[in-house]
Design an enzyme around this catalytic site. Structure first.
Site, mmCIF file in Angstrom:
data_model
loop_
_atom_site.group_PDB
_atom_site.id
_atom_site.type_symbol
_atom_site.label_atom_id
_atom_site.label_comp_id
_atom_site.label_asym_id
_atom_site.label_seq_id
_atom_site.Cartn_x
_atom_site.Cartn_y
_atom_site.Cartn_z
ATOM 1 N N LYS A 86 0.710 14.499 0.857
ATOM 2 C CA LYS A 86 -0.736 14.794 0.097
ATOM 3 C C LYS A 86 -1.023 16.168 -0.085
ATOM 4 C CE LYS A 86 -2.684 10.763 2.804
ATOM 5 N NZ LYS A 86 -3.213 9.767 1.973
ATOM 6 N N LYS A 131 -8.485 13.803 4.258
ATOM 7 C CA LYS A 131 -7.858 12.601 4.402
ATOM 8 C C LYS A 131 -6.669 12.833 5.516
ATOM 9 C CE LYS A 131 -6.672 13.909 0.048
ATOM 10 N NZ LYS A 131 -6.493 12.629 -0.779
ATOM 11 N N ARG A 132 -5.776 11.865 5.806
ATOM 12 C CA ARG A 132 -4.617 12.168 6.808
ATOM 13 C C ARG A 132 -3.870 13.251 6.344
ATOM 14 N NH1 ARG A 132 -3.956 8.196 11.009
ATOM 15 N NH2 ARG A 132 -1.836 9.346 11.530
ATOM 16 N N LYS A 180 -14.779 8.085 -3.385
ATOM 17 C CA LYS A 180 -16.026 8.449 -2.560
ATOM 18 C C LYS A 180 -16.520 9.623 -2.807
ATOM 19 C CE LYS A 180 -13.863 5.713 1.075
ATOM 20 N NZ LYS A 180 -13.057 5.892 2.104
ATOM 21 N N THR A 236 -8.611 6.383 -1.820
ATOM 22 C CA THR A 236 -9.964 5.956 -1.927
ATOM 23 C C THR A 236 -11.050 6.815 -1.553
ATOM 24 O OG1 THR A 236 -9.667 4.818 0.355
ATOM 25 C CG2 THR A 236 -9.559 3.383 -1.228
ATOM 26 N N HIS A 289 0.835 -1.279 0.105
ATOM 27 C CA HIS A 289 -0.255 -0.043 -0.060
ATOM 28 C C HIS A 289 0.664 1.180 -0.088
ATOM 29 C CE1 HIS A 289 -3.890 -1.771 0.877
ATOM 30 N NE2 HIS A 289 -3.012 -2.807 1.642
HETATM 31 C C1 26W Z 1 1.966 2.092 11.632
HETATM 32 C C2 26W Z 1 2.547 1.457 10.647
HETATM 33 C C3 26W Z 1 1.727 1.853 9.299
HETATM 34 C C4 26W Z 1 2.440 1.928 8.119
HETATM 35 C C5 26W Z 1 1.646 2.027 6.917
HETATM 36 C C6 26W Z 1 0.167 1.969 9.359
HETATM 37 C C7 26W Z 1 -0.395 2.042 8.252
HETATM 38 C C8 26W Z 1 0.128 2.208 7.049
HETATM 39 C C9 26W Z 1 -0.657 2.159 5.489
HETATM 40 C C10 26W Z 1 0.318 1.307 4.599
HETATM 41 C C11 26W Z 1 -1.019 3.637 5.347
HETATM 42 C C12 26W Z 1 -2.128 3.545 4.448
HETATM 43 O O1 26W Z 1 -3.250 3.586 4.700
HETATM 44 N N1 26W Z 1 -1.979 3.514 3.325
HETATM 45 C C13 26W Z 1 -2.960 3.833 2.113
HETATM 46 O O2 26W Z 1 -3.585 2.606 1.726
HETATM 47 C C14 26W Z 1 -4.828 2.913 0.905
HETATM 48 C C15 26W Z 1 -5.557 1.655 0.462
HETATM 49 O O3 26W Z 1 -4.956 0.824 -0.252
HETATM 50 C C16 26W Z 1 -4.462 3.809 -0.285
HETATM 51 O O4 26W Z 1 -5.609 4.132 -1.085
HETATM 52 C C17 26W Z 1 -3.501 5.024 0.045
HETATM 53 O O5 26W Z 1 -2.932 5.789 -1.221
HETATM 54 C C18 26W Z 1 -2.400 4.461 0.841
HETATM 55 O O6 26W Z 1 -1.771 5.778 1.218
#
Ligand code: 26W
Length: 820
Positions: free
Chosen positions: A564, A558-559, A670, A666, A367
């Site tokens: 971003k 979004k975050r 939406k 995503t 991701h």
């Molecule tokens: C704490 C460690 C950690 C590291 C990475 C927690 C969560 C993550 C994720 C990879 C972050 C995340 O949510 N990525 C997003 O995933 C979405 C679903 O595929 C994509 O649409 C986003 O572009 C992507 O940033």
């Protein structure tokens, strides 16, 4: 008799009202005059849960029968995060009893929407990745794929965000405080998880070498099940989340003999494992508790899968015929080593056979493209917690590197790049490498992202195993993100094309002929206008900012992350502000800018961007010259629930990451599904959204991936843009001078300095193209007929972005399972 049955299952308003009063009395111990709003919510939730039970039980029965006939493979979605959103409304929708329940509540003098609003959502995820897992769970149930979601039952999910004096303040999430009527604890299905200690190698009776893991401690995992009903009630799958508890084993007692406090301390330590979600969306290196969390839920889940198989008479050797498991990013990737351990050490399967089973079982979804965000664990720490797994990783690596050297003779650099162990400095276990080697399939989450994985982040693995690589573009569930969150639009659409689109999103195409129909357009605009009105009320209540529902709603939720580029959006606001100050008579489309999103608590720059947004809001919203023309609001605590109120009200969706940074996105889907037009870069799934809706219905700007790379290679100098662009210079200087911070020129210095010196995400390079594109947006918005046409066409062409399509692709390409 009849009445008894109806009280648990009946779906007429009378049945529901009766059942509700019954639950209020017997489950909640209240009568209406004594009931709090939460009592009422709980009573209704139990009423709805009762109506799920039959389907949930039926599903387990079907599992049993189908499993016994060896006719199905069960999908297990392993994810450290799930963001299901509030359950009540969604279950009413999927059960098809929304209207009946509203009537029942009306009969009793209650307002259904108010009760739905009472639910605190399970915030068991950070953002996109967790929400994707929940969209997939909804789709798996809706398209009838038997599945388990496996994860962690964090006691404290993602923090609640408050804004004080413009700054983010984190408040502990307490989602369980008032009780959770949707989960069922299953203490009898607990699993033991070992931690720490050492291994012993020995010969068994038949002279084979075996390994025993003597752990330093053991914890217990208790599963909590939540039903996930598909739309139309097709099937009801299970989200199984693990909570850590202390065990009192013999050794343990021994260990703590006579030391009561130490024993209690151990208990506290055990329960810490599932206390809190890590609120970062990038990994921090070396957080021991995080590794323990990951291993804990993976071990519980795999043992649970083996237990179920055993109960149905399957030997562990058929594991891969009964199950397929998807790894949602690398967080659960220790599963590769754990399944090997369970098969080889605990079930006496030969290594080669175990390896075949393991590879067949797992798929890995990546991701993120940020190379620094790929999880790795210091070898030392890894070995301290998982001594046996370290040996297994070494053995996997030894065999793998043999294979590499055979394929690339003499290329030791290739071997070093591919190795599961990073030995370039301190030694690390590279979890993405473990996943690539231990899985039969690896996929990215949008076309562009999957291509970049192959050519960049995982290039060497692609060279080694080209056949493993796939793309599955993300999707979102139209149940929650259209039917539930935007009932006005859903009713308008269903009124002209029927409601088949809810499960066959491609049917939205049937709206195309109405795109130019003035009467339909009028209704479309009215829906958007009412949704904007609702959001305006929410904004007023949450922020005190009064916004005009007739203005263009320009939204970025979004975050918070530099990549971003929320601050690029801010530069646009400041540019408009400066224009209006200089030329008060200039004709500008009134806009309302809405922001929402959480910053990781340790991410100072992201928090400073929140402060900047609020500071600019403070000036813009109160300047009499600007009144009625620009408004800015930061909506605190953006989450699934707030999202449901935001997406339906947007005119413009901001998807402005630097090309090559956002894996998919995503939220972009939406917004577009709810009739917003997108201003965006060619990044992530934006590329495919634009392909689908048509270039003429999408506001594109900015550098492309190859241009970004080229510019970086040439040596990117942000100062050049600043020096040569007066509008950009003015915007930056306004920030720098303290104009938005009561004269405090120091406040935003770290942000401005970073932009001037490095500008890692190339805001300055994309600034002018962005401003020009925003001017085209404004011009387009003046022509309401054409804007509405574009809005209708956006919705009509969003069929591809249903998570049903995404899950079907996983079924075909990766899981090799057929929807039942
Ligand atoms: C704490 C460690 C950690 C590291 C990475 C927690 C969560 C993550 C994720 C990879 C972050 C995340 O949510 N990525 C997003 O995933 C979405 C679903 O595929 C994509 O649409 C986003 O572009 C992507 O940033």
């Amino acid at each position: 008799g009849e009445k008894c049955r109806n009280i648990r299952t009946g779906s007429s308003p009378d049945d529901i009202a009766q059942a509700f009063l019954d639950n209020l009395y017997y489950a909640q111990g209240r009568i209406p005059v004594l009931a709090t709003r939460n009592d009422l919510y709980m009573a209704l939730a139990y009423t709805v849960r009762d109506r799920l039970a039959a389907r949930w039980v039926a599903q387990m029965q079907q599992f049993r029968r189908a499993e016994l006939k060896k006719s199905i493979k069960v999908v297990c979605y392993l994810s450290a995060e799930f963001l299901p959103g509030p359950h009540l409304g969604n279950n009413l929708l999927n059960l098809g009893i929304y209207d009946e329940t509203r009537q029942a509540m009306e009969q009793l003098g209650y307002n259904l929407e108010e009760l739905i609003d009472q639910e605190t959502e399970p915030g068991l995820g950070n953002g996109g990745l967790g929400r994707l897992a929940s969209c997939f769970m909804d789709s798996l149930s809706t398209i009838v794929v038997p599945a388990f979601g496996y994860g962690i039952r964090y006691e404290f999910g993602i923090f609640d965000q408050e804004i004080r004096d413009g700054w983010q303040v984190e408040i502990t999430d307490k989602w369980l405080k008032l009780g959770n009527p949707w989960e069922m604890p299953l203490p009898e299905l607990c699993q033991e998880v070992k931690l720490g200690g050492h291994t012993e190698h020995y010969q068994d009776g038949q002279g084979r070498s075996r390994v025993r893991w003597i752990p330093a401690g053991v914890v217990e995992g208790i599963p909590y099940d939540t039903p996930i009903l598909g739309y139309g009630g097709n099937i009801c799958n299970t989200l199984r989340l693990w909570k850590a508890e202390a065990v009192e084993s013999f050794d343990f007692q021994d260990f703590n003999v006579g030391n009561y406090y130490a024993a209690v301390e151990e208990k506290v330590k055990s329960e810490t494992i599932t206390k809190v979600l890590y609120p970062n969306d990038e990994p921090e290196i070396g957080k021991m508790l995080r590794l323990i969390q990951e291993y804990f839920f993976v071990s519980c889940s795999l043992q649970d899968m083996i237990r179920i198989g055993k109960m149905l008479g399957n030997s562990p050797e058929c594991f891969d015929q009964r199950y397929v498991a998807q790894l949602n990013d690398t967080h659960p990737s220790i599963a590769v080593a754990e399944l090997m351990r369970l098969l080889v050490d605990e079930h006496d399967v030969a290594w080669e056979k175990a390896w075949e089973i393991t590879q067949n079982t797992f798929g890995y979804t990546n991701h993120t493209l940020l190379p620094e965000a790929l999880e790795k664990w210091p070898v030392e720490l890894f070995g301290q917690i998982l001594p046996r797994h370290l040996e297994i990783v070494y053995e996997i690596n030894r065999r793998f590197l043999d294979q590499v050297r055979l394929a690339f003779p003499g290329d030791e650099e290739q071997a070093a790049r591919l190795s599961l162990i990073d030995e370039s400095g301190c030694r690390y276990v590279r979890m993405a490498h473990l996943a690539c080697v231990g899985c039969h399939a690896v996929n990215g989450v949008a076309k562009l992202h999957s291509e970049l994985l192959k050519s960049e982040v995982l290039r060497d693995f692609h060279e080694m195993f080209p056949e493993k690589f796939h793309n599955v573009t993300n999707g979102v569930t139209p149940r929650r993100w259209m039917a539930l969150s935007n009932p006005r639009l859903a009713a308008l659409i269903s009124g002209v094309i029927g409601d088949g689109w809810i499960t066959q999103l491609d049917e939205l195409r049937k709206l195309e002929p109405f795109a130019d129909d003035p009467a339909f357009q009028e209704k479309w605009r009215r829906v958007k206008r009412e949704n904007k009105n609702d959001l305006a009320t929410l904004i007023l209540n949450r922020t005190g900012v009064a916004v005009d529902p007739d203005s263009l709603f320009d939204i970025q939720v979004k975050r918070l992350h530099e990549y971003k580029r929320q601050h690029l959006n801010v530069l646009h606001i400041i540019t408009l502000y400066a224009r209006l100050k200089r030329y008060p008579a200039s004709d500008c489309v009134p806009r309302t800018f809405v922001f929402g999103g959480k910053a990781a608590p340790g991410y100072a720059m992201a928090k400073l961007i929140i402060k900047l947004i609020n500071s600019v809001a403070g000036v813009v919203n109160t300047d009499p010259d600007i009144r009625g023309r620009l408004n800015v609001a930061f909506l605190p605590d953006f989450n699934v629930k707030t999202g449901q109120q935001v997406y339906p009200a947007a005119d413009l969706s901001e998807q402005i990451s630097l090309a090559g940074e956002e894996a998919s996105g995503t939220g972009n889907m939406k917004f577009s599904m709810n009739g917003a037009l997108t201003i965006g870069t060619l990044d992530g799934a934006n590329v495919e959204i634009r392909e689908e809706v048509g270039a003429e219905n999408f506001f594109l700007f900015g550098l492309k991936v190859d241009e970004v790379e080229e510019l970086k290679a040439r040596g990117y100098d942000p100062r050049k843009y600043y020096d040569s662009n007066p509008a950009l210079r003015e915007a930056i200087d306004l920030i720098r001078s303290g104009h938005f911070s009561g004269g405090n020129a120091q406040l935003f210095a770290p942000l401005v300095d970073l932009l001037m010196q490095r500008d890692n995400y190339m805001l300055f390079a994309d600034y002018q193209p962005y401003i020009d594109c925003q001017d085209r947006v404004s011009a387009a918005f003046r022509d309401q007929q054409n804007w509405t046409r574009m809005s209708i066409l956006n919705v009509a062409r969003m069929g591809k972005f249903s998570s049903d399509r995404a899950v079907r692709e996983y079924c075909d390409m990766i899981w090799k399972v057929q929807p039942v």
